[in-house]
Design a protein around this motif. Sequence first.
Motif, PDB file in Angstrom:
ATOM      1  N   ALA A  70       0.750  -1.025   0.082  1.00  0.00           N
ATOM      2  CA  ALA A  70       0.102   0.124  -0.146  1.00  0.00           C
ATOM      3  C   ALA A  70       0.768   1.308   0.001  1.00  0.00           C
ATOM      4  CB  ALA A  70      -0.927   0.084   1.354  1.00  0.00           C
ATOM      5  N   GLU A  71       1.821   1.397   0.677  1.00  0.00           N
ATOM      6  CA  GLU A  71       2.894   2.294   0.676  1.00  0.00           C
ATOM      7  C   GLU A  71       3.649   2.489  -0.589  1.00  0.00           C
ATOM      8  OE1 GLU A  71       5.541   2.182   3.994  1.00  0.00           O
ATOM      9  OE2 GLU A  71       3.951   2.345   5.572  1.00  0.00           O
ATOM     10  N   GLN A  72       3.491   3.776  -1.288  1.00  0.00           N
ATOM     11  CA  GLN A  72       4.125   3.793  -2.444  1.00  0.00           C
ATOM     12  C   GLN A  72       5.096   5.257  -2.489  1.00  0.00           C
ATOM     13  OE1 GLN A  72       1.319   4.030  -5.853  1.00  0.00           O
ATOM     14  NE2 GLN A  72      -0.130   2.614  -4.936  1.00  0.00           N
ATOM     15  N   THR A  73       5.998   5.125  -3.064  1.00  0.00           N
ATOM     16  CA  THR A  73       6.967   6.152  -3.164  1.00  0.00           C
ATOM     17  C   THR A  73       6.819   6.765  -4.728  1.00  0.00           C
ATOM     18  OG1 THR A  73       8.779   4.516  -3.712  1.00  0.00           O
ATOM     19  CG2 THR A  73       8.507   5.149  -1.365  1.00  0.00           C
ATOM     20  N   HIS A  74       6.884   8.189  -4.803  1.00  0.00           N
ATOM     21  CA  HIS A  74       7.004   8.800  -6.128  1.00  0.00           C
ATOM     22  C   HIS A  74       8.347   9.298  -6.088  1.00  0.00           C
ATOM     23  CE1 HIS A  74       2.721   8.238  -6.052  1.00  0.00           C
ATOM     24  NE2 HIS A  74       2.547   8.393  -4.964  1.00  0.00           N
ATOM     25  N   ALA A  75       8.565   9.344  -7.544  1.00  0.00           N
ATOM     26  CA  ALA A  75       9.714  10.018  -8.072  1.00  0.00           C
ATOM     27  C   ALA A  75       9.793  11.734  -7.528  1.00  0.00           C
ATOM     28  CB  ALA A  75      10.267   9.972  -9.603  1.00  0.00           C
ATOM     29  N   GLU A  76      10.944  12.292  -7.240  1.00  0.00           N
ATOM     30  CA  GLU A  76      10.988  13.434  -6.919  1.00  0.00           C
ATOM     31  C   GLU A  76      12.244  14.195  -7.527  1.00  0.00           C
ATOM     32  OE1 GLU A  76      11.652  16.578  -3.019  1.00  0.00           O
ATOM     33  OE2 GLU A  76      11.371  14.044  -2.836  1.00  0.00           O
ATOM     34  N   THR A  77      11.918  15.508  -8.325  1.00  0.00           N
ATOM     35  CA  THR A  77      13.103  16.104  -8.884  1.00  0.00           C
ATOM     36  C   THR A  77      13.497  17.299  -8.004  1.00  0.00           C
ATOM     37  OG1 THR A  77      12.226  15.708 -11.145  1.00  0.00           O
ATOM     38  CG2 THR A  77      13.804  17.175 -11.028  1.00  0.00           C
ATOM     39  N   VAL A  78      14.856  17.230  -7.838  1.00  0.00           N
ATOM     40  CA  VAL A  78      15.576  18.140  -7.086  1.00  0.00           C
ATOM     41  C   VAL A  78      16.594  18.889  -7.686  1.00  0.00           C
ATOM     42  CG1 VAL A  78      14.803  17.213  -4.739  1.00  0.00           C
ATOM     43  CG2 VAL A  78      16.979  16.679  -5.802  1.00  0.00           C
ATOM     44  N   THR A  79      16.973  20.188  -7.492  1.00  0.00           N
ATOM     45  CA  THR A  79      18.091  20.856  -8.029  1.00  0.00           C
ATOM     46  C   THR A  79      19.036  21.259  -6.815  1.00  0.00           C
ATOM     47  OG1 THR A  79      16.527  21.592  -9.939  1.00  0.00           O
ATOM     48  CG2 THR A  79      18.975  22.803  -9.404  1.00  0.00           C
ATOM     49  N   LEU A  80      20.203  20.619  -7.063  1.00  0.00           N
ATOM     50  CA  LEU A  80      21.145  20.868  -5.993  1.00  0.00           C
ATOM     51  C   LEU A  80      22.689  20.901  -6.548  1.00  0.00           C
ATOM     52  CD1 LEU A  80      20.188  17.727  -3.633  1.00  0.00           C
ATOM     53  CD2 LEU A  80      19.648  20.281  -3.345  1.00  0.00           C
ATOM     54  N   GLU A  81      23.414  21.493  -5.694  1.00  0.00           N
ATOM     55  CA  GLU A  81      24.914  21.692  -6.241  1.00  0.00           C
ATOM     56  C   GLU A  81      25.406  20.189  -5.967  1.00  0.00           C
ATOM     57  OE1 GLU A  81      26.555  24.244  -6.686  1.00  0.00           O
ATOM     58  OE2 GLU A  81      24.828  25.542  -6.600  1.00  0.00           O
ATOM     59  N   PRO A  82      26.655  20.044  -6.853  1.00  0.00           N
ATOM     60  CA  PRO A  82      27.346  18.656  -6.848  1.00  0.00           C
ATOM     61  C   PRO A  82      27.446  17.937  -5.904  1.00  0.00           C
ATOM     62  CG  PRO A  82      28.179  20.055  -8.427  1.00  0.00           C
ATOM     63  CD  PRO A  82      27.528  21.040  -7.597  1.00  0.00           C
ATOM     64  N   SER A  83      28.187  18.641  -4.736  1.00  0.00           N
ATOM     65  CA  SER A  83      28.489  18.182  -3.481  1.00  0.00           C
ATOM     66  C   SER A  83      27.161  17.833  -2.401  1.00  0.00           C
ATOM     67  CB  SER A  83      29.235  19.148  -2.518  1.00  0.00           C
ATOM     68  OG  SER A  83      28.467  20.341  -2.161  1.00  0.00           O
ATOM     69  N   ASP A  84      25.967  18.431  -2.851  1.00  0.00           N
ATOM     70  CA  ASP A  84      24.860  18.319  -2.024  1.00  0.00           C
ATOM     71  C   ASP A  84      24.072  16.996  -2.850  1.00  0.00           C
ATOM     72  OD1 ASP A  84      25.458  20.209  -0.196  1.00  0.00           O
ATOM     73  OD2 ASP A  84      24.304  21.719  -1.350  1.00  0.00           O
ATOM     74  N   ALA A  85      23.923  17.146  -4.041  1.00  0.00           N
ATOM     75  CA  ALA A  85      23.543  15.851  -4.638  1.00  0.00           C
ATOM     76  C   ALA A  85      24.365  14.651  -4.568  1.00  0.00           C
ATOM     77  CB  ALA A  85      23.599  15.980  -6.298  1.00  0.00           C
ATOM     78  N   ALA A  86      25.620  14.575  -4.317  1.00  0.00           N
ATOM     79  CA  ALA A  86      26.380  13.388  -3.924  1.00  0.00           C
ATOM     80  C   ALA A  86      25.957  12.937  -2.667  1.00  0.00           C
ATOM     81  CB  ALA A  86      27.745  13.759  -4.079  1.00  0.00           C
ATOM     82  N   ALA A  87      25.705  13.878  -1.618  1.00  0.00           N
ATOM     83  CA  ALA A  87      25.598  13.240  -0.451  1.00  0.00           C
ATOM     84  C   ALA A  87      23.870  12.867  -0.210  1.00  0.00           C
ATOM     85  CB  ALA A  87      25.644  14.607   0.663  1.00  0.00           C
ATOM     86  N   LEU A  88      23.092  13.510  -1.132  1.00  0.00           N
ATOM     87  CA  LEU A  88      21.773  12.890  -1.266  1.00  0.00           C
ATOM     88  C   LEU A  88      21.787  11.471  -1.734  1.00  0.00           C
ATOM     89  CD1 LEU A  88      18.681  13.320  -0.502  1.00  0.00           C
ATOM     90  CD2 LEU A  88      18.509  14.501  -2.934  1.00  0.00           C
ATOM     91  N   VAL A  89      22.230  11.351  -2.777  1.00  0.00           N
ATOM     92  CA  VAL A  89      22.683   9.980  -3.432  1.00  0.00           C
ATOM     93  C   VAL A  89      23.180   8.786  -2.275  1.00  0.00           C
ATOM     94  CG1 VAL A  89      23.492   8.545  -5.257  1.00  0.00           C
ATOM     95  CG2 VAL A  89      22.852  10.931  -5.680  1.00  0.00           C
ATOM     96  N   ILE A  90      24.153   9.362  -1.485  1.00  0.00           N
ATOM     97  CA  ILE A  90      24.570   8.385  -0.550  1.00  0.00           C
ATOM     98  C   ILE A  90      23.740   8.022   0.538  1.00  0.00           C
ATOM     99  CG2 ILE A  90      26.364   8.217   1.129  1.00  0.00           C
ATOM    100  CD1 ILE A  90      28.344   9.747  -0.876  1.00  0.00           C
ATOM    101  N   GLU A  91      22.922   9.105   0.905  1.00  0.00           N
ATOM    102  CA  GLU A  91      22.068   8.926   1.950  1.00  0.00           C
ATOM    103  C   GLU A  91      21.011   8.113   1.619  1.00  0.00           C
ATOM    104  OE1 GLU A  91      18.768  11.602   4.613  1.00  0.00           O
ATOM    105  OE2 GLU A  91      20.203  12.782   3.211  1.00  0.00           O
ATOM    106  N   GLN A  92      20.390   8.150   0.320  1.00  0.00           N
ATOM    107  CA  GLN A  92      19.184   7.336  -0.249  1.00  0.00           C
ATOM    108  C   GLN A  92      19.732   5.978  -0.573  1.00  0.00           C
ATOM    109  OE1 GLN A  92      15.895   8.478  -1.038  1.00  0.00           O
ATOM    110  NE2 GLN A  92      15.848   6.174  -0.765  1.00  0.00           N
ATOM    111  N   LEU A  93      21.032   5.714  -1.097  1.00  0.00           N
ATOM    112  CA  LEU A  93      21.466   4.257  -1.223  1.00  0.00           C
ATOM    113  C   LEU A  93      21.493   3.677   0.356  1.00  0.00           C
ATOM    114  CD1 LEU A  93      24.046   4.715  -3.932  1.00  0.00           C
ATOM    115  CD2 LEU A  93      21.888   3.808  -3.992  1.00  0.00           C
TER     116      LEU A  93
END
Length: 297
Positions: free
Chosen positions: A262-285
Amino acid sequence: MLRMWHVLSGVQQGGRHLVELSRRWPRRRVQTVVSRVTVCWKWVSVDGGDVDPRWSGVSPADEAALEVGLQLAGTDDVTVVCVGPAEADTVLRDALAAGAHHAVRINATTAASNDVAHAIAALAHDADLVVCGDYSLDRGTGSVPAYLAAHLGAAQALGLVHIDPSSSPLRVIRRLDGGRREVLDVPTPAVLSVEGSVARLRRAPLAAALRAKTAEIRVSPGPAAAEDMAQITAYRPRARQLPAPAGGTLARVRDILDIGAAEQTHAETVTLEPSDAAALVIEQLDEWGYLGEQPTD
């Protein structure tokens, strides 16, 4: 062992013998071992009696039986017998066009195998050989040839994969379990059943096909009234009953599509600086469990 040879002809010219090599493969002379052959066909139609050429007619094994009968009889008498309604005259005319001399239709749809064999035996009592296909389009039991042999008091050889028409007595090969084969010398009278791979029915010439359209087809009474018997139909497996899926239709659809519970996740588009984007990817993984514990120095 198959032997192949050329035919040599000698011509004498000026005291010398010139040997000419034939450009053709010689044909073995086929020895006719029987004089009267009866071929049994089984007519099958679709539900409701509608004649559809895709699902009605006779099996390839029955066609192979006719070809075997024509080869064994040579120019002698070949009779095709078919149990079926008036629509079965179509395939009987095809048999006449292919080379059969007589066609007989037992006017019925179907009955027990023993009753069908008894009706055919009354017509084939004087035959030297009765040839049947080993299966029909409706996936029947294949027991009619055995019943025929019992009613005629004849020898039987069933499930044949090869027949040598030049041998006397007739030599055949039948299929056994485990890929084994059995070689038999069959005396006459006899009942044979053949697989569809034994022979391929010859193509009827145009003149014979035209003559067959008006040829006489003898009708014989069946073992019982046609209206008291079930219709012969092509085999259709019975539908399998399955329990209803647990959790309702929506849960079943989600299981099939593999989209989670029942719990569904939806894609989200964000715009970040390269360092912040890398940190977000590592956090999600790390949240999904792909990274695990990182070693420390």
